[in-house]
Structures are given as C-alpha cells and as structure tokens.
Design a protein around this motif. Structure first.
Motif, PDB file in Angstrom:
ATOM      1  N   ILE A 136      73.995  27.720  40.810  1.00  0.00           N
ATOM      2  CA  ILE A 136      73.028  27.598  41.902  1.00  0.00           C
ATOM      3  C   ILE A 136      73.798  27.348  43.199  1.00  0.00           C
ATOM      4  CG2 ILE A 136      71.049  26.315  42.790  1.00  0.00           C
ATOM      5  CD1 ILE A 136      70.443  25.484  39.930  1.00  0.00           C
ATOM      6  N   PRO A 137      73.605  28.175  44.220  1.00  0.00           N
ATOM      7  CA  PRO A 137      74.296  27.945  45.498  1.00  0.00           C
ATOM      8  C   PRO A 137      73.920  26.586  46.078  1.00  0.00           C
ATOM      9  CG  PRO A 137      73.252  30.108  45.443  1.00  0.00           C
ATOM     10  CD  PRO A 137      72.753  29.367  44.253  1.00  0.00           C
ATOM     11  N   ILE A 138      74.911  25.883  46.585  1.00  0.00           N
ATOM     12  CA  ILE A 138      74.656  24.561  47.147  1.00  0.00           C
ATOM     13  C   ILE A 138      73.692  24.643  48.328  1.00  0.00           C
ATOM     14  CG2 ILE A 138      76.614  24.661  48.738  1.00  0.00           C
ATOM     15  CD1 ILE A 138      75.411  21.565  46.762  1.00  0.00           C
ATOM     16  N   SER A 139      73.679  25.787  49.003  1.00  0.00           N
ATOM     17  CA  SER A 139      72.794  25.948  50.162  1.00  0.00           C
ATOM     18  C   SER A 139      71.317  25.997  49.772  1.00  0.00           C
ATOM     19  CB  SER A 139      73.162  27.222  50.925  1.00  0.00           C
ATOM     20  OG  SER A 139      73.057  28.356  50.073  1.00  0.00           O
ATOM     21  N   SER A 140      71.039  26.290  48.499  1.00  0.00           N
ATOM     22  CA  SER A 140      69.646  26.388  48.060  1.00  0.00           C
ATOM     23  C   SER A 140      69.103  25.056  47.556  1.00  0.00           C
ATOM     24  CB  SER A 140      69.523  27.435  46.951  1.00  0.00           C
ATOM     25  OG  SER A 140      70.220  27.017  45.793  1.00  0.00           O
ATOM     26  N   ILE A 141      69.941  24.030  47.535  1.00  0.00           N
ATOM     27  CA  ILE A 141      69.520  22.714  47.057  1.00  0.00           C
ATOM     28  C   ILE A 141      69.080  21.861  48.236  1.00  0.00           C
ATOM     29  CG2 ILE A 141      70.241  20.601  45.876  1.00  0.00           C
ATOM     30  CD1 ILE A 141      72.234  22.256  44.307  1.00  0.00           C
ATOM     31  N   LYS A 142      67.889  21.313  48.137  1.00  0.00           N
ATOM     32  CA  LYS A 142      67.367  20.435  49.174  1.00  0.00           C
ATOM     33  C   LYS A 142      66.989  19.092  48.556  1.00  0.00           C
ATOM     34  CE  LYS A 142      65.520  24.088  52.152  1.00  0.00           C
ATOM     35  NZ  LYS A 142      64.305  24.615  52.838  1.00  0.00           N
ATOM     36  N   ILE A 143      67.407  18.029  49.207  1.00  0.00           N
ATOM     37  CA  ILE A 143      67.100  16.679  48.740  1.00  0.00           C
ATOM     38  C   ILE A 143      66.170  16.021  49.749  1.00  0.00           C
ATOM     39  CG2 ILE A 143      68.029  14.414  48.141  1.00  0.00           C
ATOM     40  CD1 ILE A 143      70.633  15.795  47.384  1.00  0.00           C
ATOM     41  N   LYS A 144      65.046  15.567  49.265  1.00  0.00           N
ATOM     42  CA  LYS A 144      64.075  14.918  50.135  1.00  0.00           C
ATOM     43  C   LYS A 144      64.027  13.434  49.830  1.00  0.00           C
ATOM     44  CE  LYS A 144      59.262  15.111  51.687  1.00  0.00           C
ATOM     45  NZ  LYS A 144      57.947  15.779  51.527  1.00  0.00           N
ATOM     46  N   HIS A 145      64.254  12.631  50.855  1.00  0.00           N
ATOM     47  CA  HIS A 145      64.215  11.181  50.706  1.00  0.00           C
ATOM     48  C   HIS A 145      62.758  10.740  50.822  1.00  0.00           C
ATOM     49  CE1 HIS A 145      65.238   7.028  50.867  1.00  0.00           C
ATOM     50  NE2 HIS A 145      66.520   7.230  51.076  1.00  0.00           N
TER      51      HIS A 145
END
Length: 284
Positions: A224-233
């Motif tokens: 999985i490309p790191i750019s496609s990972i989103k972390i929501k706080h």
C-alpha cells in the motif's frame, strides 16, 4: 421456532419489511434462530440484511468484526460456517440521529452479554435500531435471562413493538430449556482459518492453524503506498483542552518559572498540537 420465524416473515401488517432483533443469554440459540429466520425471510424476499453485533462469535465474518451482510441465497446446512463479504454501503449516516431506512428486511443478532454494561449496551442498541420485532430467547435458569417484557422501553414510549418470547430449543432430560454448550475459542479459530484460507488455491492442503500461519508468512504481502494512508486524530480537541488546562495550572496556579523544564515541555507540546489541529502557535 419455525412458527415465530414465519410470524416475522409473513406479518402482513409490517411495512416496510421487518427489522427483527434476536437477544438472549449466551449460547441460548440466538445464532441458530437468526440463521433460520434468514432462510424463512429469503422465501419471501430476494435479499435479507444481517447485522451481526456479536463480535465474539460472528456468523459471516472473522471474529472481531461488526458487520452488515446482505444474503441472497438459502443456507441448506446451518451447522457449516459460511463466510461472506459485508456490504459496506449499508451503514448509519454520520451525524444522523435516526437509523437509515432500508428496503430490505433486517435480522440483528446480538451478543449474549445481557448483564451489567452488556444489558445497558443492548438497551441502547434496541432504542437506536427500533426494531419491528424483538425475539427474546429464554432458558429455564431465570437468573440468566433478560428482564421480562419490553425491558428497553421507557414508560412514555407510545410506538408498538412485536415482542416474541421463546424458549431455547435445547432441553435437558427434564424438558427444561438449557444453554447450548459451544467451544467459542474453537469456533473463532475455524472462522479465522476459513477467512484466510481464501488467500490460497483450493487444492492447497491447509488443515491446522500452524499450517495456515506458515502459508501466510510465505504469501506475498499486499503493498500500500504510504501516500494513500491517512490517520485521523479523533480526540485532538480533547488533547488540546487537557494540555491547555495543564499549562494554565503550571503557569498560573502553581507559579512555576517560565524557564522551568516542565512548563517548557508542556508548552511545546501544546504549541505542536495547535499547529496540527488548532489555530496556530502561542500560549493561551
């Protein structure tokens, strides 16, 4: 059990399609009833939605999942585990105070945790889903059953609900309804194996957890490309509030000098959080 299922499926008064929630103590037969009800409903409807809230002993997914699955085929053998892909598009709308109305009949299976916090959670689920039918399965040991009647409704509740109370199908030598003895750990292992077994060809011989683990470690991983990972706080505002209170207490109430290491550390953490989630740097 058959008569209760047919009552739900062919209740001519019910429009839109029925929303049936099945509840009761653990191992009293909720899953068996739910799957049988699915089959009865499929004789009248082309598709039936199944909401599984029993994350410990899931029906169509690996354990640990809260899932909504749309079923369109009868299950001939209710004793065989059957994995299906959940329908993610069927969900509660964010911010909505009322459940989304679907055009499919819905069966809701619940966990057997019916005391203490488990009871409170079940009451909240019942109030939020607002089912048209509630099936409460009882056993002879009264202390393990849910309270009698529509226990989740307030006194001023005016909407009607069809409450169906049935006894567990399993009975002892004295014809008393008893709990079904199941090895929950073994069932979870079997579902995990069945789920990950789908990664491999059907002719590959995998019969144990150890063999499955070995096969998985040899399987090429997904990339999985790191750019496609989103972390929501999810709790950033709460963190900001706590840091602000702590900073205020250190600086004003305890009169700690501005060059104190503790004050500098908290101030820096607060500024960083405001840069990420707030309105910019600076002390309150």
């Amino acid at each position: 059990m058959v008569r209760s299922c047919e009552t739900i499926a062919y209740d001519s008064v019910t429009s839109p399609p029925p929303v049936a929630l099945v509840c009761g103590a653990k191992n009293c037969g909720k899953t068996a009833f739910s799957r049988h009800l699915l089959n009865i409903l499929l004789q009248r409807y082309q598709k039936v939605a199944y909401l599984d809230t029993d994350v410990g002993q899931t029906e169509f997914t690996p354990p640990g999942f809260l899932s909504l699955t749309v079923i369109d085929q009868l299950t001939p053998d209710l004793t065989i585990p059957c994995l299906k892909t959940p329908e993610r598009e069927y969900c509660m709308l964010k911010g909505s105070k009322k459940p989304v109305k679907t055009e499919l009949p819905l069966v809701v299976n619940t966990p057997g945790w019916v005391k203490g916090i488990g009871h409170d959670i079940l009451v909240d689920v019942l109030k939020y889903i607002a089912p048209t039918h509630v099936v409460k399965i009882n056993i002879s040991a009264e202390g393990k059953n849910l309270p009698s009647g529509a226990f989740w409704l307030d006194e001023d509740h005016k909407e009607s609900v069809n409450l169906i109370e049935v006894s567990s199908a399993r009975q002892d030598s004295f014809k008393r309804s008893v709990l079904v003895q199941k090895d929950a750990g073994l069932l979870r292992d079997l579902r995990i194996m069945a789920y990950f077994r789908q990664c491999f060809p059907s002719n590959l011989n995998i019969t144990t957890i150890k063999e499955l683990a070995h096969a998985l470690t040899s399987h090429p991983p997904y990339e999985i490309p790191i750019s496609s990972i989103k972390i929501k706080h999810l709790h950033c505002q709460l963190v900001l509030k706590i840091l602000k209170i702590y900073l205020h207490a250190l600086a004003l109430e305890r009169e700690i000098p501005e060059d104190d290491a503790r004050l500098l550390l908290v101030s820096r953490a607060y500024d960083n959080q405001r840069l990420r989630f707030g309105t910019g740097p600076g002390r309150p």
